[in-house]
Design a protein around this motif. Sequence first.
Motif, PDB file in Angstrom:
ATOM      1  N   LEU A 138       0.866  -1.178   0.000  1.00  0.00           N
ATOM      2  CA  LEU A 138       0.000   0.000   0.000  1.00  0.00           C
ATOM      3  C   LEU A 138       0.904   1.228   0.000  1.00  0.00           C
ATOM      4  O   LEU A 138       1.398   1.640   1.042  1.00  0.00           O
ATOM      5  N   SER A 139       1.118   1.789  -1.178  1.00  0.00           N
ATOM      6  CA  SER A 139       2.026   2.919  -1.282  1.00  0.00           C
ATOM      7  C   SER A 139       1.425   4.155  -0.624  1.00  0.00           C
ATOM      8  O   SER A 139       0.213   4.239  -0.402  1.00  0.00           O
ATOM      9  N   VAL A 140       2.284   5.119  -0.348  1.00  0.00           N
ATOM     10  CA  VAL A 140       1.823   6.373   0.244  1.00  0.00           C
ATOM     11  C   VAL A 140       0.817   7.053  -0.682  1.00  0.00           C
ATOM     12  O   VAL A 140      -0.226   7.546  -0.245  1.00  0.00           O
ATOM     13  N   ALA A 141       1.109   7.069  -1.984  1.00  0.00           N
ATOM     14  CA  ALA A 141       0.212   7.700  -2.947  1.00  0.00           C
ATOM     15  C   ALA A 141      -1.147   7.011  -2.964  1.00  0.00           C
ATOM     16  O   ALA A 141      -2.192   7.666  -3.035  1.00  0.00           O
ATOM     17  N   GLU A 142      -1.153   5.685  -2.900  1.00  0.00           N
ATOM     18  CA  GLU A 142      -2.421   4.950  -2.875  1.00  0.00           C
ATOM     19  C   GLU A 142      -3.200   5.250  -1.607  1.00  0.00           C
ATOM     20  O   GLU A 142      -4.420   5.426  -1.643  1.00  0.00           O
ATOM     21  N   LEU A 143      -2.502   5.294  -0.496  1.00  0.00           N
ATOM     22  CA  LEU A 143      -3.169   5.562   0.782  1.00  0.00           C
ATOM     23  C   LEU A 143      -3.863   6.923   0.760  1.00  0.00           C
ATOM     24  O   LEU A 143      -5.036   7.040   1.134  1.00  0.00           O
ATOM     25  N   PHE A 144      -3.167   7.938   0.285  1.00  0.00           N
ATOM     26  CA  PHE A 144      -3.766   9.276   0.230  1.00  0.00           C
ATOM     27  C   PHE A 144      -4.849   9.357  -0.844  1.00  0.00           C
ATOM     28  O   PHE A 144      -5.908   9.952  -0.631  1.00  0.00           O
ATOM     29  N   PRO A 164      12.109   9.983   8.895  1.00  0.00           N
ATOM     30  CA  PRO A 164      12.799  10.310   7.637  1.00  0.00           C
ATOM     31  C   PRO A 164      11.883  10.319   6.412  1.00  0.00           C
ATOM     32  O   PRO A 164      12.258  10.880   5.376  1.00  0.00           O
ATOM     33  N   GLU A 165      10.696   9.721   6.532  1.00  0.00           N
ATOM     34  CA  GLU A 165       9.753   9.717   5.408  1.00  0.00           C
ATOM     35  C   GLU A 165       8.878  10.975   5.373  1.00  0.00           C
ATOM     36  O   GLU A 165       8.040  11.124   4.470  1.00  0.00           O
ATOM     37  N   ARG A 166       9.047  11.860   6.342  1.00  0.00           N
ATOM     38  CA  ARG A 166       8.128  12.992   6.481  1.00  0.00           C
ATOM     39  C   ARG A 166       8.017  13.838   5.218  1.00  0.00           C
ATOM     40  O   ARG A 166       6.898  14.172   4.783  1.00  0.00           O
ATOM     41  N   GLU A 167       9.118  14.212   4.629  1.00  0.00           N
ATOM     42  CA  GLU A 167       9.076  15.096   3.468  1.00  0.00           C
ATOM     43  C   GLU A 167       8.350  14.444   2.295  1.00  0.00           C
ATOM     44  O   GLU A 167       7.598  15.103   1.566  1.00  0.00           O
ATOM     45  N   ASN A 168       8.566  13.159   2.105  1.00  0.00           N
ATOM     46  CA  ASN A 168       7.863  12.437   1.046  1.00  0.00           C
ATOM     47  C   ASN A 168       6.366  12.395   1.317  1.00  0.00           C
ATOM     48  O   ASN A 168       5.549  12.608   0.407  1.00  0.00           O
ATOM     49  N   ILE A 169       6.002  12.150   2.584  1.00  0.00           N
ATOM     50  CA  ILE A 169       4.586  12.123   2.960  1.00  0.00           C
ATOM     51  C   ILE A 169       3.943  13.482   2.677  1.00  0.00           C
ATOM     52  O   ILE A 169       2.845  13.560   2.117  1.00  0.00           O
ATOM     53  N   MET A 170       4.609  14.540   3.056  1.00  0.00           N
ATOM     54  CA  MET A 170       4.071  15.885   2.861  1.00  0.00           C
ATOM     55  C   MET A 170       3.887  16.189   1.378  1.00  0.00           C
ATOM     56  O   MET A 170       2.899  16.812   0.966  1.00  0.00           O
ATOM     57  N   SER A 171       4.829  15.754   0.557  1.00  0.00           N
ATOM     58  CA  SER A 171       4.741  15.989  -0.884  1.00  0.00           C
ATOM     59  C   SER A 171       3.551  15.267  -1.492  1.00  0.00           C
ATOM     60  O   SER A 171       2.790  15.844  -2.282  1.00  0.00           O
ATOM     61  N   VAL A 172       3.363  14.005  -1.107  1.00  0.00           N
ATOM     62  CA  VAL A 172       2.235  13.225  -1.626  1.00  0.00           C
ATOM     63  C   VAL A 172       0.914  13.811  -1.138  1.00  0.00           C
ATOM     64  O   VAL A 172      -0.049  13.911  -1.898  1.00  0.00           O
ATOM     65  N   ALA A 173       0.864  14.192   0.127  1.00  0.00           N
ATOM     66  CA  ALA A 173      -0.358  14.772   0.686  1.00  0.00           C
ATOM     67  C   ALA A 173      -0.772  16.010  -0.100  1.00  0.00           C
ATOM     68  O   ALA A 173      -1.955  16.197  -0.437  1.00  0.00           O
ATOM     69  N   GLU A 174       0.190  16.867  -0.416  1.00  0.00           N
ATOM     70  CA  GLU A 174      -0.107  18.085  -1.170  1.00  0.00           C
ATOM     71  C   GLU A 174      -0.668  17.759  -2.552  1.00  0.00           C
ATOM     72  O   GLU A 174      -1.641  18.378  -3.007  1.00  0.00           O
ATOM     73  N   LYS A 175      -0.071  16.778  -3.211  1.00  0.00           N
ATOM     74  CA  LYS A 175      -0.534  16.394  -4.545  1.00  0.00           C
ATOM     75  C   LYS A 175      -1.952  15.854  -4.520  1.00  0.00           C
ATOM     76  O   LYS A 175      -2.716  16.023  -5.465  1.00  0.00           O
ATOM     77  N   GLU A 176      -2.311  15.198  -3.412  1.00  0.00           N
ATOM     78  CA  GLU A 176      -3.637  14.583  -3.307  1.00  0.00           C
ATOM     79  C   GLU A 176      -4.666  15.515  -2.679  1.00  0.00           C
ATOM     80  O   GLU A 176      -5.805  15.115  -2.432  1.00  0.00           O
ATOM     81  N   GLY A 177      -4.265  16.743  -2.386  1.00  0.00           N
ATOM     82  CA  GLY A 177      -5.221  17.718  -1.872  1.00  0.00           C
ATOM     83  C   GLY A 177      -5.490  17.642  -0.389  1.00  0.00           C
ATOM     84  O   GLY A 177      -6.567  18.023   0.075  1.00  0.00           O
ATOM     85  N   PHE A 178      -4.498  17.163   0.382  1.00  0.00           N
ATOM     86  CA  PHE A 178      -4.618  17.135   1.841  1.00  0.00           C
ATOM     87  C   PHE A 178      -3.722  18.216   2.447  1.00  0.00           C
ATOM     88  O   PHE A 178      -2.630  18.486   1.947  1.00  0.00           O
ATOM     89  N   TYR A 179      -4.191  18.790   3.552  1.00  0.00           N
ATOM     90  CA  TYR A 179      -3.440  19.832   4.255  1.00  0.00           C
ATOM     91  C   TYR A 179      -3.058  19.342   5.645  1.00  0.00           C
ATOM     92  O   TYR A 179      -3.872  18.738   6.344  1.00  0.00           O
ATOM     93  N   SER A 202      -6.123  17.149   6.695  1.00  0.00           N
ATOM     94  CA  SER A 202      -7.506  17.536   6.457  1.00  0.00           C
ATOM     95  C   SER A 202      -7.685  17.872   4.977  1.00  0.00           C
ATOM     96  O   SER A 202      -6.761  18.395   4.347  1.00  0.00           O
ATOM     97  N   PRO A 203      -8.867  17.594   4.397  1.00  0.00           N
ATOM     98  CA  PRO A 203      -9.123  18.011   3.019  1.00  0.00           C
ATOM     99  C   PRO A 203      -9.360  19.513   2.906  1.00  0.00           C
ATOM    100  O   PRO A 203      -9.428  20.047   1.805  1.00  0.00           O
ATOM    101  N   LYS A 204      -9.494  20.198   4.045  1.00  0.00           N
ATOM    102  CA  LYS A 204      -9.647  21.646   4.070  1.00  0.00           C
ATOM    103  C   LYS A 204      -8.434  22.272   4.765  1.00  0.00           C
ATOM    104  O   LYS A 204      -7.903  21.722   5.716  1.00  0.00           O
TER     105      LYS A 204
END
Length: 238
Positions: A138-144, A164-179, A202-204
């Motif tokens: 279950l990739s980060v992108a799939e999860l988001f 250490p995965e934080r920056e990657n998580i934040m990048s994926v979250a932004e792409k998927e519209g999460f704040y 959050s989606p908002k």
Amino acid sequence: MGNKYFKFKQFTVFHDKCAMKVGTDGVLLGAWADFENRRSILDVGTGSGLIALMAAQRNNMAEITALEIDPEAASQAKENVENSRFKHRISVLPLSFEDFVSSATDKFDLIVSNPPFFVNALLSPDIKRTGARHADSLSVAELFGLSKKLVSETGKLSLIYPFPERENIMSVAEKEGFYLARETAVFSTPASPAKRVLLEFSPKMPENICRNKLIIESNRHIYTPEFGQLVKDFYLYL
């Protein structure tokens, strides 16, 4: 050989049939996530059912759906739920997140997951453990991306990942519209680097972002007051 079960104050979790055993990560997320006023909660990759049970204990009004792709783990999670006083409010489904989303019609006030990670780690010879811990399942992108389809407008997504995965998580979250709404960096000791990060999205866009840190032990086997306060409703020895 470790114990087959872990006894908490209000429930017992057997985990001998699960690839990933009860551990600090799950307890941290289950104690940290904001379950207040959440009527519908989705636990993705419930494993032994630990976080679903913690959610039920913390919110006596919530209906909780727990997903687990591994059949043996799902079966054991069902047993743990059935043997608890929360059994009427938790449904364990032996499904992948993708399969669940394909047929789901309801939105959730909170999606919580202690997801697979260690993307760059060597594959374990234990296939079940690998499936539970390797992000290929279950990739980060799939999860988001899948969470975006099921989270309500005022809902939240709460996760725990290696720091250490934080920056990657934040990048994926932004792409998927999460704040980002809230985050806690977790340190094993005062002198150690951050080991985990607890993240709430959050989606908002939130008005404010709450950031803090949590140190688990002040010295070896001596828990900090902050950690003790967080988990005191669950651990028997606190």
